[in-house]
Enzyme design. Structure first.
Site, short mmCIF file in Angstrom:
data_model
loop_
_atom_site.label_atom_id
_atom_site.label_comp_id
_atom_site.label_asym_id
_atom_site.label_seq_id
_atom_site.Cartn_x
_atom_site.Cartn_y
_atom_site.Cartn_z
N HIS A 174 -14.52 -28.51 -76.54
CA HIS A 174 -12.98 -28.17 -76.79
C HIS A 174 -12.69 -29.41 -76.82
CE1 HIS A 174 -14.63 -24.47 -74.50
NE2 HIS A 174 -15.13 -24.37 -75.75
N GLU B 153 -9.75 -30.41 -75.07
CA GLU B 153 -9.76 -30.59 -73.46
C GLU B 153 -9.91 -32.05 -73.30
OE1 GLU B 153 -11.49 -27.14 -72.38
OE2 GLU B 153 -10.46 -25.81 -73.42
N HIS C 128 -13.84 -30.02 -68.83
CA HIS C 128 -13.27 -29.00 -69.63
C HIS C 128 -11.33 -29.51 -69.24
CE1 HIS C 128 -16.00 -26.69 -72.21
NE2 HIS C 128 -16.61 -27.32 -71.19
N GLU D 41 -13.01 -28.05 -64.87
CA GLU D 41 -12.50 -27.91 -65.76
C GLU D 41 -10.83 -28.86 -65.07
OE1 GLU D 41 -11.15 -25.89 -67.85
OE2 GLU D 41 -13.10 -24.17 -68.03
#
Ligand code: ZN
Length: 655
Positions: free
Chosen positions: A91, A94, A192, A273
């Site tokens: 992404h 990110e 991410h 994340e």
């Protein structure tokens, strides 16, 4: 000097002086551009050519390279080492993980040779780092690639896009797939941003439901995920308990890269994340590196745990492209065909493992003992199937007469050779539940017992079905059987991932199933004797799907009363025959031969194709052509023996 090293000097200075200078010094860290990132990768190869190799693995929609750096001793040679990869920023907006990857490159390269731990990591593991998987999205500051596609929804998925091919997918997806096809990754993580959590498989299930969806390696994933978060206390104490979550329990996604790597490539994969904010203020990046450095190193090192080995051809010693399975753990790993090495991450325990390859006989090790620390080695030499050649049916042998059992098979193996004189003593014990009741052979319990039912049997009019139970309840049934080959059919119709059918054989989980399986065949081969089967249906705290039950039917157990006696428990390596002088008579005789290696591994038995007879020895039979060689050898042995005997007699007399 490479650009990143220059920045590192600034950062180090900032870290040292931040207490004095406050935010001004810390603010000197700035994010890298795409071209700076590429330069860092290329410069690493220039500055550390013995351990770094840079690759442009393919291009994005707009023609930007997807660059990766490979860090290992003897780079780029393929060695008997686990392969590891970090990927960040699929992404494009990110970006914290991108900077962590660049920090890691710097950390590994500058400390190699001086820090023993870093040196060991680089020497033992083939590490790949791709800081930026979606360069077009990065440049455009967007999640999607230049086609507006979310790359983490674009991978093969058993429920929506099962073909494991890049055809019809985004170019960035294809680059990652072809990279994985060319290598054999044991472990990976992809970074991410947006919250702080390590997210582990599965990310998806047949219903697309956001419920805990257990993978065969759930225990392993929890362990390695918590290793990461324990070292990253802001993540451990963040929004998720212990900083980890099952992917689908959080929310199910279709076509994710993590599940593709795990399901299709046998690579253990998690999604990390790493920051609450997708692009935190640059001044915070050194702190993120501090919080993640030890976690990243520990995570890389965890690919050294479990069982490992090299699978080779028993005749040529060439590496073999093989599948390595662990009994009761429905998740295979594959050898790297370049070297033949496999790396099966496992928690400490004792595991039954098998190695299988097309054109070779499967070898099984009944007890690979995995302990904490570095992986246990199980090296495997595969060969052709074992085939009994003599006696193979129709022969008549004589007691007291020397003969030989012969076979063909794996030149790299030892063999076990046995005979039986009651080869016909095999019976089949079958239960299709056609009496309409669960017989006294079974014990059933839990919140409700199992019952015979006429609804949807596999064959005939009845099957056995779990009791009707509610949330957090269980219904189980046990039977002890006598035999070796055990099989039955089962059918599960339940809430996928939540309401689970578990079959135990002798107290070990044989398999688990949930969702909608349809009638499915299960079979296993055990040592002859008593075995306990336990079928258990358990429901979680909420939710119901399908018929909310499980059936079993057509239980079949071969009751094997044959008595097999060793002729030779373990032959020399590569033997194709062993002497045998039958000592008992019989008309229903067979021999059987299997690989049985010194390390405890074994292959499949091959039996004589037909019965042969052993008669009371009388010397009246004319040996067959294949027996003549043994006859000559026996005569020679007898002559030599009588000569020695006469010599000894003479010596006795002379003394
Ligand atoms: Zn993301």
């Amino acid at each position: 000097m490479n650009t990143f090293a220059n920045r590192r000097v600034i950062v180090s200075l900032a870290t040292m002086t931040v207490a004095l200078l406050g935010q001004d010094a810390r603010a000197q860290f700035t994010y890298h551009t795409y071209s700076e990132m590429v330069s860092i990768i290329q410069d690493a190869e220039t500055n550390y050519p013995s351990i770094c190799k840079s690759y442009n693995l393919g291009n994005s929609v707009q023609g930007r390279g997807l660059w990766a750096l490979r860090i290992s001793d003897n780079v780029p040679a393929e060695e008997d080492e686990p392969e590891f990869k970090f990927i960040s920023s699929m992404h494009g907006d990110e970006v914290t993980g991108l900077e962590l990857c660049l920090y890691l490159i710097d950390h590994l390269t500058t400390n190699y040779g001086s820090d023993s731990r870093i040196t060991n990591i680089v020497d033992s593991i083939d590490i790949w780092i791709m800081p930026l998987m979606n360069p077009d999205g990065f440049v455009a500051v967007q999640r999607y690639n230049a086609h507006g596609v979310d790359l983490n929804r674009n991978f093969p998925d058993p429920f929506s896009s099962p073909n494991n091919t890049p055809t019809g997918r985004e170019p960035e997806t294809g680059v990652i797939m072809n990279w994985a096809f060319a290598q054999s990754f044991t472990l990976e993580a992809n970074y991410h941003g947006g919250t702080m959590v390590v997210n582990y498989p599965y990310d998806n299930n047949a219903d697309g439901a956001s419920v805990y969806t257990i993978s065969p390696d759930d225990d392993l994933f929890i362990e390695i995920s918590e290793r990461y978060t324990w070292e990253n206390q802001p993540m451990w104490n963040g929004p998720f308990f212990h900083g980890i979550t099952n992917g689908a329990e959080w929310y199910a996604i279709d076509g994710g890269m993590q599940d593709w790597a795990y399901r299709y490539m046998g690579t253990n994969a998690v999604t990390i994340e790493v920051s609450e904010i997708k692009k935190p203020p640059a001044s915070q990046i050194p702190t993120f590196w501090n919080d993640n450095r030890e976690a990243m190193l520990l995570y890389i090192e965890s690919c050294m745990m479990g069982a490992r080995g090299v699978v080779t051809d028993g005749s040529t010693a060439a590496p073999v492209s093989a599948t390595v399975t662990v009994q009761g753990r429905n998740q295979d790993v594959y050898t790297d065909p370049d070297v033949g090495d496999y790396h099966r991450m496992l928690l400490p325990g004792t595991y039954e493992m098998s190695a299988a390859a097309s054109g070779y006989e499967t070898l099984t090790h009944p007890g690979v003992v995995v302990s904490a620390g570095d992986a246990t080695r199980w090296d495997v030499a595969l060969g052709p199937a074992t085939t009994v050649l003599f006696p193979n049916g129709g022969e008549t042998l004589a007691t007291g007469a020397a003969t030989a059992v012969s076979w063909s098979g794996n030149a790299g193996a030892n063999f076990q050779v046995q005979y039986t004189t009651n080869a016909n003593d095999v019976a089949i014990d079958f239960d299709g539940f056609e009496s309409g009741v669960i017989s006294g052979n079974y014990i059933s319990g839990g919140n409700q017992p199992w019952a015979a039912t006429s609804s949807g049997p596999h064959t005939g009019s009845f099957a056995a079905r779990a009791g009707v139970i509610g949330s957090n309840e269980v219904s189980w049934m046990i039977r002890t059987v006598n035999g070796a080959d055990i099989s039955f059919w089962y059918n599960v119709s339940s809430e996928s991932g939540g309401d689970v059918f578990t079959c135990y054989v002798d107290g070990q989980v044989a398999f688990q199933a949930s969702g909608s399986t349809g009638w499915t065949y299960y079979s296993t081969t055990k040592a002859p004797g008593n075995h306990t089967l336990l079928w258990e249906y358990t429901k979680d705290g909420s939710g119901t799907s399908g018929s909310d039950t499980v059936w079993i039917d057509d239980l079949e157990v071969s009751v094997d009363d044959r008595v097999w006696t060793d002729i030779m428990s373990e032959t020399p390596l590569g033997a194709t025959s062993t002497p045998w002088t039958p000592g008992e008579t019989g008309t229903t005789c067979k021999t059987r031969v299997r690989v049985r290696n010194a390390d405890g591994s074994y292959g499949q038995w091959d039996e004589s194709d037909g019965l042969f007879a052993i008669e009371e020895g009388g010397g009246s039979e004319i040996p067959t052509v294949s027996e003549w060689g043994m006859v000559v050898m026996t005569l020679l042995a007898l002559l030599t023996g009588s000569y020695v005997f006469r010599r000894q007699q003479r010596l006795v007399r002379e003394s």
